[in-house]
Design a protein around this motif. Structure first.
Motif, PDB file in Angstrom:
ATOM      1  N   ILE A  88     -10.322 -15.747 -17.950  1.00 49.50           N
ATOM      2  CA  ILE A  88     -10.701 -14.533 -18.684  1.00 49.50           C
ATOM      3  C   ILE A  88     -11.869 -14.945 -19.578  1.00 49.50           C
ATOM      4  CG2 ILE A  88      -9.983 -12.737 -20.289  1.00 49.50           C
ATOM      5  CD1 ILE A  88      -7.053 -13.330 -19.414  1.00 49.50           C
ATOM      6  N   ASN A  89     -13.076 -14.822 -19.048  1.00 50.65           N
ATOM      7  CA  ASN A  89     -14.257 -15.286 -19.765  1.00 50.65           C
ATOM      8  C   ASN A  89     -14.798 -14.193 -20.681  1.00 50.65           C
ATOM      9  OD1 ASN A  89     -14.372 -17.907 -18.584  1.00 50.65           O
ATOM     10  ND2 ASN A  89     -15.005 -16.914 -16.692  1.00 50.65           N
ATOM     11  N   ILE A  90     -15.041 -14.574 -21.923  1.00 52.97           N
ATOM     12  CA  ILE A  90     -15.597 -13.661 -22.921  1.00 52.97           C
ATOM     13  C   ILE A  90     -16.693 -14.387 -23.695  1.00 52.97           C
ATOM     14  CG2 ILE A  90     -13.410 -12.415 -23.211  1.00 52.97           C
ATOM     15  CD1 ILE A  90     -13.380 -14.000 -26.047  1.00 52.97           C
ATOM     16  N   ILE A  91     -17.423 -13.639 -24.478  1.00 47.66           N
ATOM     17  CA  ILE A  91     -18.356 -14.211 -25.451  1.00 47.66           C
ATOM     18  C   ILE A  91     -17.700 -14.041 -26.815  1.00 47.66           C
ATOM     19  CG2 ILE A  91     -20.641 -14.073 -26.507  1.00 47.66           C
ATOM     20  CD1 ILE A  91     -20.698 -14.967 -23.572  1.00 47.66           C
ATOM     21  N   LYS A  92     -17.424 -15.149 -27.480  1.00 45.88           N
ATOM     22  CA  LYS A  92     -16.774 -15.114 -28.794  1.00 45.88           C
ATOM     23  C   LYS A  92     -17.821 -15.375 -29.866  1.00 45.88           C
ATOM     24  CE  LYS A  92     -13.114 -17.018 -31.633  1.00 45.88           C
ATOM     25  NZ  LYS A  92     -12.228 -18.114 -31.913  1.00 45.88           N
ATOM     26  N   LYS A  93     -17.824 -14.493 -30.873  1.00 47.47           N
ATOM     27  CA  LYS A  93     -18.730 -14.680 -32.004  1.00 47.47           C
ATOM     28  C   LYS A  93     -18.086 -15.641 -32.983  1.00 47.47           C
ATOM     29  CE  LYS A  93     -20.833 -10.223 -31.462  1.00 47.47           C
ATOM     30  NZ  LYS A  93     -21.006  -8.870 -31.898  1.00 47.47           N
ATOM     31  N   THR A  94     -18.849 -16.632 -33.415  1.00 48.91           N
ATOM     32  CA  THR A  94     -18.372 -17.609 -34.382  1.00 48.91           C
ATOM     33  C   THR A  94     -19.351 -17.650 -35.553  1.00 48.91           C
ATOM     34  OG1 THR A  94     -19.595 -19.477 -33.444  1.00 48.91           O
ATOM     35  CG2 THR A  94     -17.412 -19.021 -32.501  1.00 48.91           C
ATOM     36  N   LYS A  95     -19.036 -18.449 -36.550  1.00 45.31           N
ATOM     37  CA  LYS A  95     -19.937 -18.599 -37.696  1.00 45.31           C
ATOM     38  C   LYS A  95     -21.267 -19.212 -37.272  1.00 45.31           C
ATOM     39  CE  LYS A  95     -16.141 -19.128 -40.932  1.00 45.31           C
ATOM     40  NZ  LYS A  95     -15.383 -20.012 -41.788  1.00 45.31           N
ATOM     41  N   LYS A  96     -21.242 -19.999 -36.201  1.00 45.83           N
ATOM     42  CA  LYS A  96     -22.442 -20.684 -35.734  1.00 45.83           C
ATOM     43  C   LYS A  96     -23.185 -19.904 -34.659  1.00 45.83           C
ATOM     44  CE  LYS A  96     -20.448 -25.199 -36.715  1.00 45.83           C
ATOM     45  NZ  LYS A  96     -19.985 -26.464 -36.156  1.00 45.83           N
ATOM     46  N   GLY A  97     -22.704 -18.716 -34.319  1.00 42.31           N
ATOM     47  CA  GLY A  97     -23.360 -17.922 -33.288  1.00 42.31           C
ATOM     48  C   GLY A  97     -22.352 -17.406 -32.275  1.00 42.31           C
TER      49      GLY A  97
END
Length: 181
Positions: A88-97
């Motif tokens: 289950i591939n997603i794009i996760k937003k983090t503090k670093k981008g």
């Protein structure tokens, strides 16, 4: 967000009677919160928040008019999304981008039931300092999979049930660690 599974560490200068400590804490607690247990941990025990590796949640919709409540075959779609999926591939937003992430190995349990025509999610998710997966991230990914256009984190009622330490094949509730008092 509500919770039934919160834990805290308290360093004491001297040993106190557990019943007195529990009563004293509750006498000084903020209204609406209650301390339900008190345990002494071994001196070499890890701090509870650094020991957390998973958390369990029950997630529902605040409004039964949410689009997800009108999908007749939502349980079948859940099977395709989670049970039958290799990833289950997603794009996760983090503090670093942003970073690409496979959610599948970080979701230890994904159950879906229907109660009064409203989907109810029962999750056990990776939690802690390395891969902290929020339940709304899983629901959002599921919404995208089933083709629902918009997603509002605030449309969900999220209840954390418990926090765990250990590995996926042997999770232990933080409430089970230490000497019961």
């Amino acid at each position: 967000l509500t919770s039934e599974g919160e834990y805290m560490d308290i360093d004491l200068k001297e040993k106190v009677d557990p019943v007195e400590a529990l009563n004293s804490l509750n006498d000084n607690m903020v209204e609406g919160l209650e301390i339900t247990g008190f345990k002494y941990l071994p001196d070499d025990a890890e701090k509870c928040m650094s020991a957390v590796t998973a958390a369990s949640y029950i997630v529902t919709y605040k409004d039964s008019k949410d689009d997800a409540c009108y999908i007749d075959n939502i349980s079948d779609l859940k099977l395709k999304f989670f049970d039958e999926a290799h990833s289950i591939n997603i794009i996760k937003k983090t503090k670093k981008g942003e970073r690409e992430l496979d959610l599948k190995p970080l979701i230890y349990r994904f159950n879906l039931t229907i109660e009064d025509k409203v989907p109810v999610y029962d999750f056990l998710l990776s939690s802690g300092s390395t891969d902290n997966i929020k339940p709304e991230l899983v629901v959002k990914a599921f919404h995208e999979f089933i083709g629902l256009p918009e997603f509002d984190d605030l449309s969900l009622d999220i209840k954390r049930v418990d926090m765990f330490t250990g590995q996926p094949d042997n999770f232990i509730s933080l409430g089970e660690i230490g000497d019961e008092h």
